[in-house]
Design a protein around this motif. Structure first.
Motif, short mmCIF file in Angstrom:
data_model
loop_
_atom_site.label_atom_id
_atom_site.label_comp_id
_atom_site.label_asym_id
_atom_site.label_seq_id
_atom_site.Cartn_x
_atom_site.Cartn_y
_atom_site.Cartn_z
N ASP A 1 63.97 12.23 66.66
CA ASP A 1 64.28 11.18 65.68
C ASP A 1 63.73 11.51 64.29
O ASP A 1 63.75 10.68 63.40
CB ASP A 1 63.81 9.80 66.14
N TRP A 2 63.29 12.75 64.11
CA TRP A 2 62.92 13.28 62.79
C TRP A 2 63.38 14.71 62.62
O TRP A 2 63.09 15.33 61.60
CB TRP A 2 61.40 13.22 62.58
N GLN B 1 58.33 4.70 58.34
CA GLN B 1 59.18 5.69 57.69
C GLN B 1 59.30 5.52 56.18
O GLN B 1 59.06 4.46 55.64
CB GLN B 1 60.60 5.58 58.26
N GLN C 1 68.81 10.80 58.41
CA GLN C 1 68.04 9.69 58.98
C GLN C 1 68.33 9.71 60.48
O GLN C 1 69.38 9.27 60.94
CB GLN C 1 68.47 8.36 58.37
N ASP D 1 56.62 17.44 58.22
CA ASP D 1 58.02 17.49 58.64
C ASP D 1 58.42 18.93 58.90
O ASP D 1 57.81 19.87 58.36
CB ASP D 1 58.94 16.92 57.56
N SER E 1 61.60 10.31 57.26
CA SER E 1 60.76 10.33 58.46
C SER E 1 59.44 9.62 58.19
O SER E 1 59.20 9.08 57.12
CB SER E 1 60.50 11.76 58.91
N TRP E 2 58.56 9.74 59.18
CA TRP E 2 57.23 9.14 59.14
C TRP E 2 56.20 10.04 58.48
O TRP E 2 55.03 9.68 58.42
CB TRP E 2 56.79 8.82 60.56
N ASP F 1 56.45 16.12 53.10
CA ASP F 1 57.84 16.28 53.52
C ASP F 1 58.15 17.74 53.87
O ASP F 1 57.30 18.64 53.75
CB ASP F 1 58.82 15.70 52.50
#
Length: 812
Positions: free
Chosen positions: A167-168, A511, A539, A601, A607-608, A612
């Motif tokens: 989910d990222w 997020q 996303q 990331d 994302s969370w 980045d």
């Protein structure tokens, strides 16, 4: 004497799929992957941009073959081995037409005896990879499907779960020689493994070495083991292939986590000799320290308290995922930059999450040097895993290999069985339809704890994250050991972090999109909007945009354009994590740690993360730096949020007493000071203090509290959300001036300025700034220092540094 020669140059790649791309003899990089080779050749577009990820989906459903022709000399050797540090994943390896073996695990090292196959002159090495989807789906069909958080077969192959998308993260499942390949040649004997078990007993440093040898000749050999100027020699007779050696050091300097002491490292060396000549050697750096995990039940449940050298450590943690989706591109300089960002954010603990990889020596070496504690998950995440063969044997070999490899590192302090799988078994409807099937519990409760004890024996093991300490307890019970808090992001406002009284929070997060320059790298949409097609593709979270919008509507003024959306969502992310961590820290020693999701990331994405995918810091990073500071002051609702009052909690996470005076003001929405208060603090080392504020000090009706510009991060408390505050429209004066290596921007507030941020990457993608999220009242100043040679050399852009959209306040 042994020789070790990297086989990294001259590889070619063949394979492909009709209607997509077919190659034969394409130059290939090792370490590398099919994706990076095709990308380097210009045959695929960058999968990080727009929706190009979808154009590479066929790669993971296709077989590929790597080939190398290399020369070998005529020197006489007793043994020759081909060593692969990382094969991704299902591979058949051949040398000169003879099959050496097959592999099915990217998480372990492989060694093949090629002494009878290698020849003088030209040798031909071939590594054929079966498509990961082909292998995994065949295993799934053979054993029957098992639950997975994602509709992918990643739990049926020993490959990083996040390769199949998360989910990222993108789905870039592929193949390749992702770590080093080398030819090792040797005479008489070689060192097969050295496992140092390092402890401290009664002030003495003790290293119990297990040394395993591989012999080609039955003869006596000698091991010379050296530590801190002392040596011990041990003879290994002809019929033996291993030795146990104890080294002791009087009164060693102890290794401490950052913020608790220094990180002295000692060189440990093992030499293998025969007939007075060195045959092989092994060297590592070690550190002396003890590790305990206190989980003994108390009157409030079960703690989860990490102790180093007998001293409790409040864990200021970040979750860590692979720093690149294409793993072979993760090099030492990149890891050093990321870990430096963690340290600069006052982090003392990194949890290596179970859906990724066992990190490289570069990672753990740097954590040893920096004093960053590391918690390592075994690699299982968010799925049920089969225990049938070949998986049981593969997991055992993988765990043993990595336990042995990582044992020397003092930074590595805990092993955890899995990420969320025990929780999944309890709460995610996994038991329906396969109650008699294996799902991984045999790994977490039986195999892995036994291996940690027998192979390592110096570090604690915990069956899962989260886990409450007993199999009949709910695994995510806040009163018992470690928990994850995801209902806040998924369903609730972030103020609900205060609903729990956790003992230790191992995951929680909120997020936001990445920085402007990274957004412009990842999408080409015009016009650029929050809901434009490629922004939505980047996303990956279920209903992620709706959850971001829910947070905006609860706290912030209406969004007018994309610039507002980008800035407001980043502010909201920072506020959410700050509120949660301040609250968790205010609960110490009941709560002894918070590991936010996530530091980094692996590609450009909403994302969370605090940093980045292009290595740029989001506002959240600056909030972490404040909220993880050694000395923290925070306003909290009294009576655990049930009353109308406010208390001030001061936390001293240092070894020195904190004797100070805290001043704060009560202000109107216009920034007019309505009252002042001074509180005297007398707080012992690693302690906290709570002061209930008098009724007249508590803000109401749009008033707020703010501490002065002290030596600790500024604390605030607002009686209303920004969307309901009667803020004056933000006004300021700003002046830019050159400084060494960049530009300094000094802002003078004419009104209240709420969460003032400067985003220099909008003018120079390589620019960075030293602070963010600054709240000022009228008359106060703040200086932002921008590091950018390009901006320093271009005064025409200085005016833009002083105005929107580069300089922003919530009430602008």
């Amino acid at each position: 004497m042994s020789t070790k020669r990297n086989l990294h140059d001259g590889w070619t790649l063949s394979g492909g799929r009709e209607g997509q791309i077919e190659v034969d003899g394409l130059p290939a990089a090792v370490p590398g992957s099919v994706h990076t080779d095709l990308l380097a050749a210009g045959l695929i577009t960058d999968p990080y941009v727009d929706q190009a990820e979808t154009e590479t989906a066929w790669i993971g459903r296709t077989d590929w073959t790597y080939r190398l022709a290399f020369e070998a000399g005529a020197e006489p050797f007793d043994g020759s081995d081909l060593v692969f540090d990382g094969l991704d994943t299902a591979a058949r390896i051949s040398l000169n037409g003879a099959c050496l073996g097959e592999t099915a695990n990217m998480h372990r090292r492989y060694r093949f005896d090629v002494h009878d196959l290698i020849r003088e002159g030209r040798n031909e090495l071939e590594v054929h990879f079966t498509a990961p989807y082909t292998y995994a789906q065949a295993q799934r069909d053979r054993l029957g499907d098992l639950p997975n958080a994602y509709p992918e077969p990643g739990n049926f192959i020993r490959k990083a779960a996040c390769n199949f998308g998360w989910d990222w993260g993108p789905n870039l499942a592929g193949a390749g020689l992702w770590r080093s390949v080398r030819l090792e040649r040797w005479n008489i004997a070689r060192i097969d493994a050295v496992v140092p078990r390092v402890t401290v007993e009664d002030g003495r440093g003790i290293v119990d070495l297990e040394v395993r040898l591989h012999k080609a000749v039955a003869t006596d050999v000698e091991l010379v083991c050296a530590l801190a100027g002392t040596e011990r020699s041990v003879r290994v007779t002809a019929g033996e292939d291993r030795a146990q050696v104890r080294l002791e050091l009087d009164d060693p300097q102890l290794w401490w986590p950052i913020g608790h002491g220094d990180q002295p490292l000692y060189g440990l060396a093992v030499a293998l000799l025969a007939h007075g000549q060195e045959l092989d050697s092994w060297t590592k750096r070690i550190g002396f320290r003890t590790v305990e995990l206190d989980t003994e039940p108390d009157g409030e449940g079960r703690p989860y308290t990490l102790k180093i050298n007998g001293k409790p450590v409040w864990v200021k943690g970040v979750n860590w995922i692979p720093d690149e989706a294409l793993f072979s591109r993760i090099d030492a300089p990149r890891l050093h930059r990321r870990l430096a960002q963690a340290v600069d954010a006052n982090v003392n603990y990194v949890r290596v999450w179970g859906g990724g990889i066992y990190e490289s020596e570069d990672f753990y070496d740097r954590c040893d040097e920096l004093g960053l504690l590391v918690g390592q998950d075994f690699l299982f995440a968010c799925a049920a895993y089969p225990e049938e063969e070949p998986f049981w044997s593969e997991v055992a070999a993988e765990a043993r290999d990595n336990l042995e490899r990582l044992t020397p590192h003092p930074s590595l302090v805990t092993w955890t069985g899995n990420n969320e799988n025990i929780w999944g078994w309890h709460d995610w409807d996994w038991r329906d339809g396969f109650s008699d099937r294996t799902w991984g519990s045999g790994y977490y409760y039986d195999l892995l704890p036994k291996l940690v004890e027998t192979v390592d024996g110096t570090r604690p093991y915990w069956p899962g994250s989260p886990y409450s300490g007993e199999r009949d307890l709910h695994p995510n019970d806040p009163a018992h050991a470690s928990m994850h808090i995801w209902d806040v992001w998924n369903d609730l406002d972030y103020t609900h972090y205060r609903d729990q009284r956790p003992r230790f929070v191992a995951e929680f997060g909120y997020q936001a999109p990445p920085t402007w320059a990274t957004v412009r790298r990842m999408v080409t949409d015009e016009p650029l909007e929050a809901e434009s097609p490629n922004m939505l593709w980047h996303q990956k979270a279920m209903d992620g945009q709706a959850k971001l919008q829910r947070g905006l509507e609860a706290h912030l003024p209406p969004v007018r354009d994309f610039d507002d959306w980008l800035y407001f969502t980043q502010v909201n992310q920072a506020r959410a994590l700050r509120l949660g961590i301040e609250y968790f820290r205010s609960l110490q020693p009941h709560c002894m740690g918070a590991i936010m999701w996530q530091l980094n990331d692996c590609w450009p994405v909403t994302s969370w993360a605090a940093v980045d995918g292009e290595e740029r810091k989001k506002p959240l990073w600056y909030a972490l730096k404040d909220v993880f500071a050694d000395r923290l002051v925070t306003f909290q609702p009294d009576d655990e949020g049930k009353g109308e009052g406010v208390k001030l909690v001061a936390v001293n996470d240092s070894d020195e007493p904190w004797n100070d005076v805290v001043g704060f003001w009560k202000c109107s929405a216009e920034g007019r000071i309505l009252g002042r208060a001074l509180l005297k603090l007398e707080i012992g080392a690693r302690d906290s203090a709570t002061v209930e504020l008098q009724e007249g000090s508590v803000p109401t009706g749009g008033e707020f509290l703010i501490t002065g510009t002290e030596s600790f991060p500024r604390a605030t408390w607002f009686s209303k959300e920004d969307k309901d505050m009667d803020w004056a429209k933000a006004h300021w004066t700003a002046e830019a001036r050159p400084v060494d290596g960049g530009v300094a921007v000094t802002v003078t507030a004419e009104t209240v300025l709420r969460d003032l941020c400067l985003f220099p990457d909008r003018l120079d993608p390589d620019a960075a700034v030293d602070r963010a999220l600054v709240t000022l009242i009228p008359g106060e100043q703040a200086t932002f220092t921008v590091t950018s040679e390009a901006l320093a050399a271009d005064p025409a852009k200085w005016e833009a540094l002083c105005a929107k959209p580069v300089l922003r306040a919530v009430n602008d």
